[in-house]
Structure formats: C-alpha cells, structure tokens
Scaffold this motif. Structure first.
Motif, short mmCIF file in Angstrom:
data_model
loop_
_atom_site.label_atom_id
_atom_site.label_comp_id
_atom_site.label_asym_id
_atom_site.label_seq_id
_atom_site.Cartn_x
_atom_site.Cartn_y
_atom_site.Cartn_z
N VAL A 69 6.09 -36.88 -5.34
CA VAL A 69 5.28 -37.06 -6.53
C VAL A 69 6.15 -37.06 -7.77
N SER A 70 5.81 -37.89 -8.73
CA SER A 70 6.50 -37.93 -10.01
C SER A 70 5.54 -37.48 -11.11
N VAL A 71 5.99 -36.57 -11.94
CA VAL A 71 5.18 -36.04 -13.05
C VAL A 71 6.05 -36.00 -14.30
N SER A 72 5.41 -35.73 -15.44
CA SER A 72 6.13 -35.55 -16.69
C SER A 72 5.63 -34.30 -17.39
N VAL A 73 6.52 -33.57 -18.01
CA VAL A 73 6.17 -32.36 -18.77
C VAL A 73 6.76 -32.46 -20.16
N ALA A 74 6.15 -31.76 -21.09
CA ALA A 74 6.68 -31.72 -22.45
C ALA A 74 7.83 -30.74 -22.53
N PRO A 75 8.84 -31.01 -23.35
CA PRO A 75 9.94 -30.05 -23.51
C PRO A 75 9.42 -28.69 -23.98
N LYS A 76 10.09 -27.63 -23.51
CA LYS A 76 9.82 -26.25 -23.92
C LYS A 76 8.37 -25.85 -23.67
N GLN A 77 7.79 -26.36 -22.58
CA GLN A 77 6.40 -26.01 -22.24
C GLN A 77 6.29 -25.72 -20.75
N LYS A 78 5.83 -24.49 -20.44
CA LYS A 78 5.67 -24.10 -19.05
C LYS A 78 4.46 -24.85 -18.45
N ARG A 79 4.59 -25.22 -17.20
CA ARG A 79 3.48 -25.85 -16.49
C ARG A 79 3.47 -25.37 -15.04
N THR A 80 2.32 -25.34 -14.45
CA THR A 80 2.20 -25.03 -13.02
C THR A 80 1.73 -26.30 -12.30
N LEU A 81 2.47 -26.67 -11.32
CA LEU A 81 2.18 -27.89 -10.55
C LEU A 81 1.65 -27.48 -9.17
N TRP A 82 0.49 -27.96 -8.83
CA TRP A 82 -0.11 -27.67 -7.51
C TRP A 82 0.03 -28.90 -6.62
N LEU A 83 0.76 -28.74 -5.54
CA LEU A 83 0.97 -29.81 -4.57
C LEU A 83 0.09 -29.54 -3.36
N ASP A 84 -0.99 -30.28 -3.27
CA ASP A 84 -1.95 -30.09 -2.18
C ASP A 84 -1.50 -30.94 -1.00
N LEU A 85 -0.75 -30.34 -0.10
CA LEU A 85 -0.18 -31.05 1.04
C LEU A 85 -1.22 -31.24 2.14
N ARG A 86 -0.91 -32.10 3.07
CA ARG A 86 -1.64 -32.13 4.32
C ARG A 86 -1.32 -30.81 5.03
N ASP A 87 -2.31 -30.21 5.62
CA ASP A 87 -2.13 -28.89 6.22
C ASP A 87 -1.09 -28.93 7.33
N ARG A 88 -0.29 -27.86 7.38
CA ARG A 88 0.77 -27.77 8.38
C ARG A 88 0.81 -26.38 8.99
N ILE A 89 0.98 -26.34 10.33
CA ILE A 89 1.26 -25.10 11.03
C ILE A 89 2.78 -24.98 11.07
N LEU A 90 3.34 -24.12 10.24
CA LEU A 90 4.79 -24.09 10.04
C LEU A 90 5.54 -23.59 11.26
N THR A 91 6.75 -24.06 11.39
CA THR A 91 7.70 -23.57 12.39
C THR A 91 8.67 -22.63 11.69
N ALA A 92 9.68 -22.20 12.39
CA ALA A 92 10.69 -21.32 11.80
C ALA A 92 11.72 -22.10 10.99
N ASP A 93 11.58 -23.39 10.91
CA ASP A 93 12.53 -24.20 10.16
C ASP A 93 12.39 -23.98 8.66
N SER A 94 13.47 -24.25 7.94
CA SER A 94 13.46 -24.07 6.49
C SER A 94 12.57 -25.10 5.83
N LEU A 95 12.01 -24.71 4.67
CA LEU A 95 11.21 -25.62 3.87
C LEU A 95 12.08 -26.11 2.73
N TRP A 96 12.31 -27.38 2.67
CA TRP A 96 13.23 -27.99 1.71
C TRP A 96 12.41 -28.67 0.62
#
Length: 542
Positions: free
Chosen positions: A43-70
């Motif tokens: 996903v590509s987004v834009s934010v204003a300088p010097k402004q905090k934002r929270t980005l919610w990434l609603d993924l397809r559901d996953r049953i995680l393994t022990a592998d790292s999340l990159w």
C-alpha cells in the motif's frame, strides 16, 4: 498458533521535506512469512510532515507460523532512512482462530491451484525449482491448518505421484435394475459436461480463444468431439471447436498446410493440425475441413515424410514449419512424437481412401518395421528414434522413450487398411513389454476385433494386486450416451457460409455412428477410433 487480523503502524511525526503536494509519500509492504517474495499487502500512502498518524492494514486473515514477519517501509522524501522511523510502533491485531481459518484456507488453496498451473505439464517436484518450492510451502501451510482439506489432499496426492493416498471415497451405487458400469459411465459424463460448460461459459471469448494461447487451446478442444458424440451438448461443443479452428486461421498460424512457426515435431501438431482433425469428427465431410486436412497431407508428402537414401519412408525432419524445414543432421531424427501430426493422413485415408494419406501411413509403418531388431533378451523390438539420412537408431527400444503409445495408431491403421498381420507385431511387442493396458489410447476395442478375450483380455481383467493405502497420510509439513441424426444443409458458396449448418447424419451418409466412436477419438487414433473393416468400400463424398 495465532490468528492475525491485521497490522497497526503508529507513524511518528516525520521531520522531512515534503516531496509533492505538501505530503511525504510512503510505501508499506507486509511480506508473507512463508514466502517473503510475496506481499500480503502493498500500500502507498502520504502523510503531512511533523504529523503523527496511525495506519491500519487490514490483511487477509492468517494463522501465523514461527517464521519472522517482515515489514518494509520506503519513502521518496529526501533524507528518509531508518532513523526517520524512531518512535514508530507496530501492533499485531489478532482475532478468533476459527474465524480466521476461513480466509487463510481459501487463500492458501487458491495459491496452490494457481501456482501449480505453471508446473502441471512438467510436474516438477524438486525444490531446486523455486516455483515448486513455493507450491510446496503453500500446500504445506494449507494442510498444517486444515489437514483434512479434501481438495488440498487431492492436489498433494497428484503432485506427490500418489505417494500418500487420496481422501476416503465411497462410490455411488446404481439404482435397482441399472447396470453398474452404465450408471457410473453416465455419472462420469456428468463431470465431463461440468468441466466443458465451465470452460466454454467462463473462458471462451468471441474471438474463439480461451486465454491460454491458441496452441494450448487447440489441445483442450481435442476433448470436445468424443464428448459430443456421446451426446454431451453436441451443438455447443461443435460451435466452440469451430470458433477455435477459425481463430487459428484468423491468427495466421497456418502456412502451406503446416504451422507458420518452425517448431518441434509435437508442437507442430498443436498449432492447429489437431484442431482441423478434431473438426472432421463433428463435421464429417465438411468441404473446408477436408481441404485443410488434404493440404497438410500434401505438405507432409512433399516436404517432411520422404524416402531416405536406403529407400525407407521416414520423417525427414523433427523441426519444421510451412515456410522452412530444418534438414541439418541434428534435426533428421524420426521420433515417436512425430506421429500425432499424421492425424490428417489417417482421416483423409479413411474419408475417401485418399491414396496419398494411405501411402504415408503404410509407408511409414514399413519403414519403421525395417529398423526392428533383436534385443539382448532375444525379444523382437522397435527402436526409439531413427535417423533419416543414415538409418541409424538411438535411444534404446521404443518402450523406453517418451511418446511410444502414439506410434501404435500407425500400426493398427496399417493393419486395418491392409489386413497384413505383420503390422500387429508392433502391438504385440508393446503389450508384451508394457502390458496390454499400454494400448489403451487406441480408440477401438482391439481385443474384441482380434478375438483375444481369452488371452490379452484375461491379462487386462485379472484381479489387481492388493495395495494398502495409509488410513492417515503424512502431509508434507510432517504432521446417458445418445446418438442423433440430423440433415445436412451445406452452402455451396464457402465465401458466404463456410460450413455445413448441422453435423453429419451418420445413417444418411454411411459414416460412423456415435455409438462406435470413442471418447479418445481426438488423439492420433483417428482411424482406430472408427470400427470399420479393412475391406469396407470407399465412402462416397456426401
């Protein structure tokens, strides 16, 4: 095992110059833990300088393994680096595992199905091939979460060469008074009809193609005539096949009776010679189809199938097209896969006893038999490949190479046309080496024709050896046929209407009835699929 719903990223106030429109562009990707080369979200987004934002990434559901999340974050803003993200926080948001399984299982199975499509013909099973490694990872993860996934297990059984057993299956039982063999034949044809309907209704476009390239499309529609002749929507299938055939010519894939491209002996057949051949089964005697087949036979007779210096008729090249034939020594080997392209000769040799088609078939048969030899165990055998120029052979005997079954139509047809029993020696050889089942793609019941129920038939019908199938396989992660008769309405002026308006009328023309043709009739067994004696009279053109 945790169910991941999505990722929340708290982006700190970025003290960076704006790149465009007063904003800082960011690209954020979350990698698939089991295959980091694939993004779960990009996903590509834009934010204003010097402004905090929270980005919610609603993924397809996953049953995680022990592998790292990159997770990767990139920006085009000048000066952006790792330090720019100091103060950022990443929160994994979880959900009920049972609910998450729905998307996880659906996604993994779709990946298996789609990615195996790149490998199904070659059937690669080595992890050195990264495409296979990816399929293996996805299928392992599917069965990790849902070990009893029926289609997943079927895929794994197929991919693993039946090494771990299919899911349990209980055959349907025939209603009272209905022969079991007939009941199951009809049930099987229902599945065939579903398959055909899906492809025609969902994939075939007005141009005629299905989206896989017309060469491969022509392969698929080779299945249509057999099904149509058994009563499965014959008009619909004929229209679909005709559309593919027309598209092949519209697309410029023919030149002088052969493929426009220069290619190997097998794919020369798959450039439309196969579709032209298939057309005749549902349009028996259609003038344009017969003309096209005769054009191919003429090209073979003049350019490809030639007498060699020793006087034997052989394929002179295994790399050719309608505009060029490669004749250097490396391309002068006749191979088993040369013979499917002989399909038009079988057809016109039967349609009107075309002398050229018949001469090519019997001549090639005699040429092949001339190179038979005695193996070390004293068995009469046929060679795998024959060099046109020298007559030398290579590749061992026929049954040890690929495509040997395609040569059997040659010998069966020669016997059918001549009644010369020496041509049956090749079939006896193959059945002796590989069992009578190795002749199964002959469209005709050769056991019945030859009266061999008590010998060859007994070998086929003997009880199979018992094979134990594991009840709990270990997964890769470790844990009604009908005939119809219609009238022919042909338009003499091909420029306005190229074909007969209906299919052939078997009883009106003296042609084959649907009941004595087989579902496999669109292989090179053009003649063998039709049950006529070698002494039957020449059929008049309708």
């Amino acid at each position: 095992m945790t169910a991941l719903d999505g990722v929340a990223i708290d982006i700190p106030a970025l003290d960076l110059p704006a790149a465009q429109d007063g904003l800082i562009p960011l690209n954020i990707r979350v990698k698939d833990p089991i295959w980091p080369a694939r993004d779960m979200i990009d996903v590509s987004v834009s934010v204003a300088p010097k402004q905090k934002r929270t980005l919610w990434l609603d993924l397809r559901d996953r049953i995680l393994t022990a592998d790292s999340l990159w997770i990767s974050v990139a920006s085009a803003a000048p000066g952006f680096n790792a330090a720019s993200l100091d103060g950022a926080e990443i929160r994994l948001v979880f959900k009920d595992r049972a609910e998450a399984k729905k998307q996880h299982i659906a996604d993994r199975f779709n990946k298996v199905r789609d990615n195996w499509g790149f490998l199904v013909e070659e059937h690669t099973t080595s992890k050195r091939q990264r495409l296979y490694a990816r399929v293996y990872a996805d299928l392992s993860d599917l069965l990790r979460v849902d070990p009893e996934h029926e289609q997943g297990r079927q895929y794994w059984n197929y991919i693993s060469y039946n090494s771990q057993g299919r899911p349990p299956f209980v055959q349907l039982q025939a209603p009272k008074g209905v022969p079991l063999w007939a009941f199951r034949q009809v049930e099987d044809l229902k599945y065939v009809s579903r398959f055909i309907d899906w492809w025609i209704d969902n994939r075939q476009v007005a141009y005629g193609d299905f989206g896989g390239g017309l060469s491969d499309d022509s392969d698929m529609v080779q299945q249509w005539p057999g099904a149509a002749l058994m009563g499965i929507q014959p008009d619909k299938l004929n229209a679909s096949l005709t559309a593919v055939s027309d598209a092949i010519y519209r697309n410029g894939m023919f030149a002088n009776g052969l493929s426009t491209i220069e290619t190997d002996e097998l794919h020369a057949y798959e450039e439309g010679i196969n579709a032209n051949s298939a057309m005749l089964y549902l349009n028996w005697g259609d003038p344009l189809t017969v003309e096209r087949l005769m054009e191919t036979v003429k090209a073979f007779d003049e350019k490809i199938i030639l007498p060699n210096p020793q006087g034997h008729l052989l394929w002179s090249s295994n790399w050719f097209g309608g505009n060029k034939v490669y004749r250097e020594p490396n391309w002068q080997w006749q191979k088993p896969y040369s013979f499917p392209a002989l399909h038009p000769a079988f057809l016109v040799g039967d349609w009107n006893a075309d002398p050229t088609g018949r001469r090519l078939v019997t001549g090639l048969t005699d040429g092949y038999l001339a190179h038979a030899y005695t193996a070390d165990d004293g068995t009469w055998v046929l060679p795998n490949e024959i060099n046109w120029a020298t007559g030398k052979t290579r590749g061992g005997e026929l049954v040890k190479g690929s495509g040997g079954g395609d040569t059997m139509h040659l010998f069966w047809t020669a016997w059918r046309w001549t009644g010369d029993d020496r041509y049956l020696k090749a079939l006896d050889y193959r059945a002796g080496r590989s069992g009578p089942g190795s002749l199964s793609n002959l469209g005709e019941n050769y056991i019945g024709v030859l009266g061999r129920h008590g010998t060859t038939g007994a070998r086929l019908w003997s009880p199979p050896r018992t094979r134990v199938t594991p009840a709990s396989p270990a997964w890769p992660h470790g844990s009604r046929p009908v005939t119809r008769s219609t009238s022919r309405r042909c338009t003499p002026n091909r420029s306005s209407s190229r074909r007969c308006a209906s299919t052939w009328s078997p009883r009106a023309t003296g042609g084959p009835t649907a009941s004595n043709r087989r579902a496999s009739c669109c292989s090179a067994s053009a003649w063998a699929a039709w049950h006529w004696s070698a002494t039957s009279p020449i059929r008049a053109t309708p």
